[in-house]
Design a protein around this motif. Structure first.
Motif, short mmCIF file in Angstrom:
data_model
loop_
_atom_site.label_atom_id
_atom_site.label_comp_id
_atom_site.label_asym_id
_atom_site.label_seq_id
_atom_site.Cartn_x
_atom_site.Cartn_y
_atom_site.Cartn_z
N ARG A 21 0.85 -1.22 0.00
CA ARG A 21 0.00 0.00 0.00
C ARG A 21 0.87 1.25 0.00
NH1 ARG A 21 -4.13 -2.79 3.98
NH2 ARG A 21 -5.72 -3.39 2.46
N LEU A 43 -6.08 -7.31 -2.87
CA LEU A 43 -5.14 -6.21 -2.73
C LEU A 43 -4.83 -5.59 -4.10
CD1 LEU A 43 -3.26 -4.62 -0.80
CD2 LEU A 43 -1.50 -6.35 -1.24
N GLU A 46 -7.47 -3.31 -5.19
CA GLU A 46 -7.43 -2.04 -4.45
C GLU A 46 -6.34 -1.10 -5.02
OE1 GLU A 46 -6.68 -2.60 -0.19
OE2 GLU A 46 -5.51 -0.74 -0.20
N LEU A 47 -5.21 -1.69 -5.42
CA LEU A 47 -4.04 -0.86 -5.76
C LEU A 47 -3.90 -0.55 -7.24
CD1 LEU A 47 -1.36 -2.48 -3.41
CD2 LEU A 47 -2.93 -0.59 -2.94
N GLU A 214 1.89 -0.89 9.50
CA GLU A 214 2.20 0.39 8.84
C GLU A 214 3.52 0.96 9.36
OE1 GLU A 214 -0.86 -0.44 10.09
OE2 GLU A 214 -1.64 -0.85 8.06
#
Ligand code: NDP
Ligand code: 8X3
Length: 252
Positions: A21, A43, A46-47, A214
């Protein structure tokens, strides 16, 4: 060069997913590898509106799959600039005399052999192009012992020393090698370690503010964003809720 071709192993969860991400920005192209196809597809969906994404459904323990994945990359992804060797796991927390040999073998096959298969598949191209970066995810467990850490810690000690030895072999090239060694971070890691027992997994983090996926992704990005002549050799990080213990003494 603005964008990078970035291969992340273990991108279906945790640090790898967060790294995907954070790297899904202008001009980068992502190669996302793991065993779980559904998670990778989700994923990627999403990306892909931000950057080109190639998914590689593979088990890093299978050297033939790893080699084929790298050799057969679509042209635009084929020159890998950054490999994040992140796929890995711990299984069990039993003392050495009670641990399952099979768990030990899986950790060695994944955390050591899988990591060297990916490295060996990608490294020749980096050396030939005289640019690239391999970021290996180690662990505090590779430097600091704890009860039940036995083979998991051993595999991460390998990652640590292998990274240093990589850089010594790469001296004279502009290929970088870094080991990032996080302490406890809340991901699927403990669920996997305790084989699906979520209560046991939750106990690991209870009452603490653990590192997040993160936090690690930001560290990976920071290391990768240093100027090309700067090689960060090693970074260790922990939540402020974690520290080392004193020597243990058994008294009769
Ligand atoms: P997660 O369990 O959330 O993620 C692990 C990732 O590794 C998953 O994407 C999984 O994908 C992948 N993976 C596991 N085995 C294989 C395999 N054989 N082939 C391909 N992919 C595989 O854990 P984390 O994100 O926390 O862990 C990432 C790395 O960080 C690991 O190397 C771990 O040892 C290390 N680490 C974790 C810490 C923590 O406290 N969480 C602290 C320090 C280091 P899939 O199942 O789809 O194959
Ligand atoms: C994961 C952190 O402390 O569970 O590598 O070994 S720990």
């Amino acid at each position: 060069m603005s964008g990078k071709n970035i291969m992340i192993t273990g991108a279906s969860s945790g640090f790898g997913m967060a790294a995907a991400r954070i790297f899904a920005v202008t001009d980068n192209r992502l190669i996302l590898a793991a065993r779980r196809k559904d998670a990778l597809l989700k994923l990627s969906d999403e990306l892909v509106c931000h950057v080109p994404v190639h998914i590689a459904v593979l088990d890093v323990r299978d050297n033939e799959s790893v080699k084929a994945c790298v050799a057969e990359l679509p042209l635009e992804f084929s020159e890998i600039d950054l490999l994040v060797n992140n796929a890995g796991l711990a299984l069990g927390l039993e003392p050495a005399h009670q641990a399952l040999l099979e768990d030990w073998e899986i950790m060695i096959d994944t955390n050591i052999k899988g990591l060297i298969y990916c490295t060996r598949a990608v490294l020749p191209g980096m050396v030939e192009r005289n640019r690239g970066h391999i970021i290996n995810i180690g662990s505090t467990a590779g430097a600091w012992p704890y009860p039940g850490g036995n083979v998991y810690g051993g595999t991460k000690a390998f990652v640590e020393q292998f990274t240093r030895n990589l850089r010594t072999d790469l001296l004279g090239t502009r290929v970088r090698a870094t080991c990032i060694a996080p302490g406890m971070a809340e991901t699927e890691f403990s669920n996997v370690r305790f084989k699906g027992d979520q209560q046991m997994a939750d106990k690991v983090y209870k009452g603490t503010e653990p590192l997040t996926a993160e936090d690690i992704a930001e560290m990976i990005k920071w290391v990768s964003d240093r100027p090309e002549h700067v090689n960060i050799n090693h970074i260790e990080l922990m939540t402020i809720h974690q520290s080392w213990n004193h020597f243990a003494v058994h008294r009769e």
